[in-house]
Scaffold this motif. Structure first.
Motif, mmCIF file in Angstrom:
data_model
loop_
_atom_site.group_PDB
_atom_site.id
_atom_site.type_symbol
_atom_site.label_atom_id
_atom_site.label_comp_id
_atom_site.label_asym_id
_atom_site.label_seq_id
_atom_site.Cartn_x
_atom_site.Cartn_y
_atom_site.Cartn_z
ATOM 1 N N ARG A 1 -9.184 -4.356 2.186
ATOM 2 C CA ARG A 1 -8.749 -5.654 1.638
ATOM 3 C C ARG A 1 -8.841 -6.745 2.700
ATOM 4 N NH1 ARG A 1 -4.672 -7.109 -2.218
ATOM 5 N NH2 ARG A 1 -4.837 -9.362 -2.466
ATOM 6 N N GLY B 1 -3.089 4.408 2.511
ATOM 7 C CA GLY B 1 -2.615 3.038 2.646
ATOM 8 C C GLY B 1 -3.368 2.275 3.723
ATOM 9 N N LEU C 1 -6.858 1.346 2.360
ATOM 10 C CA LEU C 1 -6.779 0.242 1.401
ATOM 11 C C LEU C 1 -6.538 -1.097 2.104
ATOM 12 C CD1 LEU C 1 -4.586 1.974 -1.327
ATOM 13 C CD2 LEU C 1 -7.021 1.402 -1.497
ATOM 14 N N ALA C 2 -5.652 -1.106 3.083
ATOM 15 C CA ALA C 2 -5.346 -2.341 3.811
ATOM 16 C C ALA C 2 -6.559 -2.817 4.601
ATOM 17 C CB ALA C 2 -4.152 -2.107 4.736
ATOM 18 N N VAL D 1 0.860 -1.172 0.000
ATOM 19 C CA VAL D 1 0.000 0.000 0.000
ATOM 20 C C VAL D 1 0.900 1.226 0.000
ATOM 21 C CG1 VAL D 1 -1.917 -1.154 1.176
ATOM 22 C CG2 VAL D 1 -0.197 0.060 2.530
#
Length: 138
Positions: free
Chosen positions: A16, A9, A12-13, A3
């Motif tokens: 996911r 970041g 996004l992590a 990321v």
């Protein structure tokens, strides 16, 4: 996954992780995992250098046994001048609580360094009742 070494970041992590584990772990455990991963990535972005390419590496590993799921989260960055450590945060402080959150939700956490940077990891052991359940019940 990798990321950006940027505030996005962590988002996004989190997304996911939630997408991959929603149907795999109980919801209270997933909530703890998402919260800890957000803290670890946020700390990497705020306090450490990026890996080459301006990124942070994020990984999770799930082990299933008769006792339940054990999960390890790991965030690897380019390292910082000092090791991550818990700080004392005043009631009006806007930061300084991240590793306290990690410590409170995870069963264990730690730091490993190698020649490329550092990894901060957190482990969650299988249990019938997670800390989130206890916090809601209390």
């Amino acid at each position: 996954m990798v990321v950006p070494h940027h505030a996005t970041g962590a988002r996004l992590a989190r997304h996911r992780l939630a997408d991959e584990l929603t149907d795999v772990v109980p919801p209270p455990l997933l909530a703890d995992l998402v919260a800890v991963l957000a803290e670890l990535v946020g700390n990497a972005v705020r306090h450490a250098d990026p890996l080459p390419g301006g990124v942070v590496r994020v990984a999770w590993r799930l082990r299933t046994s008769a006792a339940g799921q054990q999960v390890q989260l790991r965030v690897t960055d380019g390292g910082a001048a000092g090791d991550p450590r818990m700080r004392t945060a005043g009631t009006d402080a806007v930061d300084g609580r991240g590793l306290h959150i990690v410590s409170g939700l995870a069963d264990r956490w730690g730091v490993e360094r190698d020649g490329l940077g550092q990894s901060v990891w957190a482990e969650f052991d299988p249990a019938d009742v997670t800390r989130s359940d206890l916090a809601v019940a209390g």
